[in-house]
Design a protein around this motif. Structure first.
Motif, PDB file in Angstrom:
ATOM      1  N   ALA A  96      39.402  37.241  34.069  1.00 44.49           N
ATOM      2  CA  ALA A  96      38.414  37.550  33.027  1.00 44.49           C
ATOM      3  C   ALA A  96      37.046  37.868  33.620  1.00 44.49           C
ATOM      4  O   ALA A  96      36.299  38.681  33.070  1.00 44.49           O
ATOM      5  N   LYS A  97      36.725  37.250  34.750  1.00 44.77           N
ATOM      6  CA  LYS A  97      35.418  37.505  35.370  1.00 44.77           C
ATOM      7  C   LYS A  97      35.555  38.268  36.679  1.00 44.77           C
ATOM      8  O   LYS A  97      35.074  39.394  36.810  1.00 44.77           O
ATOM      9  N   LEU A  98      36.251  37.689  37.647  1.00 44.23           N
ATOM     10  CA  LEU A  98      36.319  38.304  38.964  1.00 44.23           C
ATOM     11  C   LEU A  98      37.176  39.565  38.959  1.00 44.23           C
ATOM     12  O   LEU A  98      36.829  40.555  39.606  1.00 44.23           O
ATOM     13  N   GLY A  99      38.302  39.517  38.245  1.00 39.98           N
ATOM     14  CA  GLY A  99      39.132  40.707  38.142  1.00 39.98           C
ATOM     15  C   GLY A  99      38.397  41.842  37.440  1.00 39.98           C
ATOM     16  O   GLY A  99      38.475  43.002  37.850  1.00 39.98           O
ATOM     17  N   VAL A 129      26.608  33.723  32.084  1.00 40.23           N
ATOM     18  CA  VAL A 129      28.013  34.028  32.372  1.00 40.23           C
ATOM     19  C   VAL A 129      28.519  33.138  33.487  1.00 40.23           C
ATOM     20  O   VAL A 129      29.617  32.553  33.400  1.00 40.23           O
ATOM     21  N   ASP A 130      27.734  33.010  34.556  1.00 43.48           N
ATOM     22  CA  ASP A 130      28.136  32.181  35.691  1.00 43.48           C
ATOM     23  C   ASP A 130      28.282  30.717  35.279  1.00 43.48           C
ATOM     24  O   ASP A 130      29.223  30.032  35.692  1.00 43.48           O
ATOM     25  N   ARG A 131      27.356  30.231  34.447  1.00 39.80           N
ATOM     26  CA  ARG A 131      27.442  28.849  33.971  1.00 39.80           C
ATOM     27  C   ARG A 131      28.698  28.642  33.136  1.00 39.80           C
ATOM     28  O   ARG A 131      29.423  27.655  33.316  1.00 39.80           O
ATOM     29  N   ASP A 132      28.968  29.570  32.224  1.00 43.50           N
ATOM     30  CA  ASP A 132      30.145  29.445  31.364  1.00 43.50           C
ATOM     31  C   ASP A 132      31.436  29.531  32.176  1.00 43.50           C
ATOM     32  O   ASP A 132      32.419  28.847  31.878  1.00 43.50           O
ATOM     33  N   PHE A 133      31.445  30.379  33.192  1.00 44.29           N
ATOM     34  CA  PHE A 133      32.609  30.522  34.061  1.00 44.29           C
ATOM     35  C   PHE A 133      32.891  29.209  34.798  1.00 44.29           C
ATOM     36  O   PHE A 133      34.022  28.720  34.805  1.00 44.29           O
ATOM     37  N   LEU A 166      36.790  25.835  44.401  1.00 42.50           N
ATOM     38  CA  LEU A 166      37.786  26.817  43.979  1.00 42.50           C
ATOM     39  C   LEU A 166      37.133  28.175  43.725  1.00 42.50           C
ATOM     40  O   LEU A 166      37.640  29.224  44.162  1.00 42.50           O
ATOM     41  N   ILE A 167      36.006  28.170  43.050  1.00 42.19           N
ATOM     42  CA  ILE A 167      35.299  29.418  42.746  1.00 42.19           C
ATOM     43  C   ILE A 167      34.773  30.064  44.024  1.00 42.19           C
ATOM     44  O   ILE A 167      34.882  31.289  44.210  1.00 42.19           O
TER      45      ILE A 167
END
Length: 202
Positions: A96-99, A129-133, A166-167
């Motif tokens: 959803a984010k990195l892909g 976005v980064d916080r939510d991820f 992990l991130i």
């Protein structure tokens, strides 16, 4: 997860058409080499019309970054609502984010320049976005712990530090991937390896 970045041909939304044209040009030629005139021509609008929507290329880039961030947020929320096991849910969140970023930005030969421009012009847009991820990944890990699948504490991690590790590992999957298929394969192996280290001992 396939995203529709704009409107269909013949649509009336000039704002979206301009952003689509700008993204395509930025991906192919880079931010610096793309002019407002190039964008107007690609969007099939008069240069004066383009300036009615965006006063400068920087302003246009910020609008494009905001649009990408909104799409990522929508992707994350859609994944969060799905009933998935730990590993596939983390993979879905990564996609959803990195892909998404790989498909639209990182796969460009001008990715480094686009990322640098993003850092200079629109870093704050992506903060939420980064916080939510991070929060979404941490929630999946927390749910896995609650179900008895994972034991981060025994592995020497808090939920937050496990999510950050992990991130951080996942962000490295893009380097030298060469294709989306290789990128996705790397993500899957990273998730599998990291979760194995957090598995609760029998």
């Amino acid at each position: 997860m396939k995203e529709d970045m704009g409107v269909k041909a013949g649509g009336a939304d000039k704002h979206a058409l301009i952003l689509d044209a700008a993204l395509n040009l930025f991906r192919h030629y880079g931010f610096r080499r793309t002019s407002m005139e190039d964008i107007a021509r690609a969007a099939n609008v008069a240069k004066g019309t383009l300036y009615l929507y965006f006063k400068s290329k920087d302003e246009l880039f910020e609008a494009l970054a905001r649009r990408l961030a909104e799409l990522i947020e929508a992707n994350l929320k859609a994944v969060a609502a799905r009933d998935l096991d730990t590993e596939p849910k983390i993979l879905a969140l990564f996609d959803a984010k990195l892909g998404f970023l790989y498909r639209w930005v990182l796969s460009s030969p001008h990715a480094a320049e686009l990322i640098d421009s993003k850092a200079q012009l629109s870093a704050t847009i992506f903060e939420s976005v980064d916080r939510d991820f991070r929060a979404s990944i941490a929630k999946v890990l927390r749910d896995g712990i609650r179900r008895g699948e994972l034991d981060a504490k025994s592995a020497g991690f808090s939920v937050e530090s496990a999510a950050e590790t992990l991130i951080a590992a996942a962000y490295g999957a893009e380097s030298g991937a060469g294709s989306e298929a290789n990128f996705q394969d790397r993500l899957a192996r990273i998730v599998r390896l990291c979760l194995r280290g957090l598995k609760k001992s029998a």
